[in-house]
Design a protein around this motif. Structure first.
Motif, PDB file in Angstrom:
ATOM      1  N   GLU A   1     -45.267 -78.418 -40.498  1.00 53.19           N
ATOM      2  CA  GLU A   1     -45.142 -77.792 -39.180  1.00 53.19           C
ATOM      3  C   GLU A   1     -44.815 -78.861 -38.144  1.00 53.19           C
ATOM      4  O   GLU A   1     -45.501 -79.879 -38.047  1.00 53.19           O
ATOM      5  N   THR A   2     -43.758 -78.633 -37.407  1.00 50.88           N
ATOM      6  CA  THR A   2     -43.336 -79.538 -36.344  1.00 50.88           C
ATOM      7  C   THR A   2     -43.211 -78.757 -35.048  1.00 50.88           C
ATOM      8  O   THR A   2     -42.626 -77.674 -35.021  1.00 50.88           O
ATOM      9  N   ARG A   3     -43.769 -79.310 -33.986  1.00 54.97           N
ATOM     10  CA  ARG A   3     -43.597 -78.726 -32.660  1.00 54.97           C
ATOM     11  C   ARG A   3     -42.585 -79.568 -31.885  1.00 54.97           C
ATOM     12  O   ARG A   3     -42.588 -80.806 -31.967  1.00 54.97           O
ATOM     13  N   VAL A   4     -41.735 -78.894 -31.145  1.00 57.10           N
ATOM     14  CA  VAL A   4     -40.703 -79.566 -30.357  1.00 57.10           C
ATOM     15  C   VAL A   4     -40.771 -79.064 -28.912  1.00 57.10           C
ATOM     16  O   VAL A   4     -40.937 -77.857 -28.683  1.00 57.10           O
ATOM     17  N   VAL A   5     -40.671 -79.988 -27.968  1.00 57.79           N
ATOM     18  CA  VAL A   5     -40.494 -79.627 -26.565  1.00 57.79           C
ATOM     19  C   VAL A   5     -39.140 -80.175 -26.139  1.00 57.79           C
ATOM     20  O   VAL A   5     -38.794 -81.314 -26.474  1.00 57.79           O
ATOM     21  N   LEU A   6     -38.360 -79.368 -25.440  1.00 53.83           N
ATOM     22  CA  LEU A   6     -37.025 -79.823 -25.048  1.00 53.83           C
ATOM     23  C   LEU A   6     -36.625 -79.255 -23.700  1.00 53.83           C
ATOM     24  O   LEU A   6     -37.083 -78.184 -23.290  1.00 53.83           O
ATOM     25  N   ARG A   7     -35.773 -80.002 -23.049  1.00 51.49           N
ATOM     26  CA  ARG A   7     -35.150 -79.559 -21.802  1.00 51.49           C
ATOM     27  C   ARG A   7     -33.696 -80.013 -21.819  1.00 51.49           C
ATOM     28  O   ARG A   7     -33.271 -80.766 -22.717  1.00 51.49           O
ATOM     29  N   LEU A   8     -32.937 -79.552 -20.831  1.00 50.85           N
ATOM     30  CA  LEU A   8     -31.530 -79.911 -20.730  1.00 50.85           C
ATOM     31  C   LEU A   8     -31.270 -80.631 -19.418  1.00 50.85           C
ATOM     32  O   LEU A   8     -31.706 -80.181 -18.356  1.00 50.85           O
ATOM     33  N   ALA A   9     -30.565 -81.753 -19.487  1.00 55.02           N
ATOM     34  CA  ALA A   9     -30.102 -82.423 -18.280  1.00 55.02           C
ATOM     35  C   ALA A   9     -28.977 -81.596 -17.662  1.00 55.02           C
ATOM     36  O   ALA A   9     -28.428 -80.682 -18.286  1.00 55.02           O
ATOM     37  N   ALA A  10     -28.649 -81.908 -16.426  1.00 55.73           N
ATOM     38  CA  ALA A  10     -27.597 -81.165 -15.732  1.00 55.73           C
ATOM     39  C   ALA A  10     -26.268 -81.317 -16.455  1.00 55.73           C
ATOM     40  O   ALA A  10     -25.961 -82.364 -17.030  1.00 55.73           O
ATOM     41  N   GLY A  11     -25.465 -80.250 -16.447  1.00 54.40           N
ATOM     42  CA  GLY A  11     -24.170 -80.297 -17.096  1.00 54.40           C
ATOM     43  C   GLY A  11     -23.654 -78.906 -17.411  1.00 54.40           C
ATOM     44  O   GLY A  11     -24.309 -77.895 -17.141  1.00 54.40           O
ATOM     45  N   GLN A  12     -22.484 -78.863 -18.003  1.00 58.36           N
ATOM     46  CA  GLN A  12     -21.847 -77.609 -18.362  1.00 58.36           C
ATOM     47  C   GLN A  12     -22.387 -77.090 -19.685  1.00 58.36           C
ATOM     48  O   GLN A  12     -22.713 -77.850 -20.576  1.00 58.36           O
ATOM     49  N   GLY A  13     -22.467 -75.775 -19.802  1.00 60.87           N
ATOM     50  CA  GLY A  13     -22.917 -75.180 -21.045  1.00 60.87           C
ATOM     51  C   GLY A  13     -24.079 -74.240 -20.840  1.00 60.87           C
ATOM     52  O   GLY A  13     -24.402 -73.843 -19.713  1.00 60.87           O
ATOM     53  N   PRO A  14     -24.755 -73.870 -21.923  1.00 58.35           N
ATOM     54  CA  PRO A  14     -25.855 -72.902 -21.829  1.00 58.35           C
ATOM     55  C   PRO A  14     -27.025 -73.462 -21.028  1.00 58.35           C
ATOM     56  O   PRO A  14     -27.231 -74.679 -20.952  1.00 58.35           O
ATOM     57  N   SER A  15     -27.793 -72.555 -20.440  1.00 58.38           N
ATOM     58  CA  SER A  15     -29.009 -72.934 -19.727  1.00 58.38           C
ATOM     59  C   SER A  15     -30.188 -72.923 -20.689  1.00 58.38           C
ATOM     60  O   SER A  15     -30.088 -72.454 -21.825  1.00 58.38           O
ATOM     61  N   LEU A  16     -31.326 -73.410 -20.212  1.00 63.01           N
ATOM     62  CA  LEU A  16     -32.531 -73.378 -21.026  1.00 63.01           C
ATOM     63  C   LEU A  16     -32.947 -71.939 -21.327  1.00 63.01           C
ATOM     64  O   LEU A  16     -33.424 -71.635 -22.422  1.00 63.01           O
ATOM     65  N   ASP A  17     -32.742 -71.039 -20.370  1.00 65.87           N
ATOM     66  CA  ASP A  17     -33.043 -69.625 -20.606  1.00 65.87           C
ATOM     67  C   ASP A  17     -32.116 -69.028 -21.661  1.00 65.87           C
ATOM     68  O   ASP A  17     -32.535 -68.173 -22.453  1.00 65.87           O
ATOM     69  N   ASP A  18     -30.847 -69.469 -21.669  1.00 65.76           N
ATOM     70  CA  ASP A  18     -29.914 -69.008 -22.704  1.00 65.76           C
ATOM     71  C   ASP A  18     -30.407 -69.411 -24.093  1.00 65.76           C
ATOM     72  O   ASP A  18     -30.331 -68.626 -25.045  1.00 65.76           O
ATOM     73  N   LEU A  19     -30.915 -70.648 -24.206  1.00 71.28           N
ATOM     74  CA  LEU A  19     -31.417 -71.120 -25.492  1.00 71.28           C
ATOM     75  C   LEU A  19     -32.647 -70.332 -25.922  1.00 71.28           C
ATOM     76  O   LEU A  19     -32.782 -69.966 -27.096  1.00 71.28           O
ATOM     77  N   ALA A  20     -33.541 -70.057 -24.973  1.00 71.29           N
ATOM     78  CA  ALA A  20     -34.741 -69.288 -25.309  1.00 71.29           C
ATOM     79  C   ALA A  20     -34.377 -67.894 -25.798  1.00 71.29           C
ATOM     80  O   ALA A  20     -34.934 -67.414 -26.797  1.00 71.29           O
ATOM     81  N   GLN A  21     -33.434 -67.267 -25.128  1.00 72.06           N
ATOM     82  CA  GLN A  21     -33.018 -65.924 -25.538  1.00 72.06           C
ATOM     83  C   GLN A  21     -32.347 -65.948 -26.909  1.00 72.06           C
ATOM     84  O   GLN A  21     -32.571 -65.065 -27.742  1.00 72.06           O
ATOM     85  N   ALA A  22     -31.532 -66.987 -27.160  1.00 73.97           N
ATOM     86  CA  ALA A  22     -30.844 -67.083 -28.442  1.00 73.97           C
ATOM     87  C   ALA A  22     -31.829 -67.324 -29.589  1.00 73.97           C
ATOM     88  O   ALA A  22     -31.670 -66.774 -30.678  1.00 73.97           O
ATOM     89  N   LEU A  23     -32.851 -68.143 -29.357  1.00 73.38           N
ATOM     90  CA  LEU A  23     -33.845 -68.398 -30.398  1.00 73.38           C
ATOM     91  C   LEU A  23     -34.707 -67.164 -30.660  1.00 73.38           C
ATOM     92  O   LEU A  23     -35.154 -66.932 -31.784  1.00 73.38           O
TER      93      LEU A  23
END
Length: 228
Positions: free
Chosen positions: A123-145
């Motif tokens: 079991e591995t836990r991961v915390v992640l964020r995104l720096a500013a830039g073009q592409g999906p948002s953090l909310d987009d990633l949450a919805q996709a997962l």
């Protein structure tokens, strides 16, 4: 500055965080690489392999830390799968490109050998964020997962997660603090964000990919240590 971090749980009977591969030996790391997380997220978003620019932009923005949920002093359980197959001249195999691949050469006496290492019951836990830039948002990633475009796997196609990957959110200034906010113990890996950690080891690890060429893309500085 306080950031919002996406919290992931990667757990499966077998999973693999591939390292540097030499010949037929497919090793596994203890922690996911930057390229592995980009592959997982890209799959959830429904991206195709040929979308190298999108994958590269996501990797360039990714800031993450990972924690192995293990008792103090324990090591991951690694199991090895040895595969041997004799391929004759007319044998064909399907690949991820969708086209059959054949055997080249004139000698068919020797078997085709592959070795693959896996983390077992890990079991591995991961915390992640995104720096500013073009592409999906953090909310987009949450919805996709939460509702992935395709079935998710952790490292290799047989490695299906044993539960939901998306586990919610946490708030913290740094990746190390975001891991601490989970209140879990184990061995951890987090990026070098300009802070000293006297009880941790500073490493330069090769875990990025050039998604346009498909080759190894360099190293990054990280810290590895225990979280109590």
């Amino acid at each position: 500055m306080t950031h919002r971090w996406l919290h992931l749980r990667l757990a499966a009977p077998l999973m693999a965080f591939g390292g540097v591969t030499i010949d037929h030996v497919g090793v596994t790391r203890e922690f996911p690489s930057a390229s592995a997380l980009v592959g997982l997220l890209g799959n959830a978003l429904g991206w195709q392999r040929h979308q190298g620019a999108e994958h590269q932009a996501l990797q360039d923005r990714l800031v993450f830390a990972a924690l192995s949920v293990l008792p103090a002093g324990a090591a991951p359980w690694v199991v090895t799968d040895n595969q041997n197959a004799k391929l004759e001249k007319n044998d064909r195999g399907w690949t991820t490109s969708g086209k059959p691949e054949g055997r080249a050469g004139a000698t068919y006496d020797s078997p085709h050998r592959r070795r693959r290492d896996y983390l077992a019951d890990h079991e591995t836990r991961v915390v992640l964020r995104l720096a500013a830039g073009q592409g999906p948002s953090l909310d987009d990633l949450a919805q996709a997962l939460d509702r992935p475009a395709r079935p998710l796997f952790i490292g290799r196609k047989p490695c299906l997660p044993s539960g939901p990957v998306f586990q919610g959110w946490t708030q913290a200034e740094t990746a190390h603090q975001a891991l601490q906010s989970l209140n879990l113990a184990g061995r951890a890996l987090w990026p070098d964000e300009g802070q000293a950690h006297p009880r941790a080891l500073r490493l330069d690890i090769p875990d990025t990919r050039n998604w346009v060429s498909g080759l190894h893309g360099g190293t990054r500085l990280v810290w590895q240590g225990e979280l109590a």
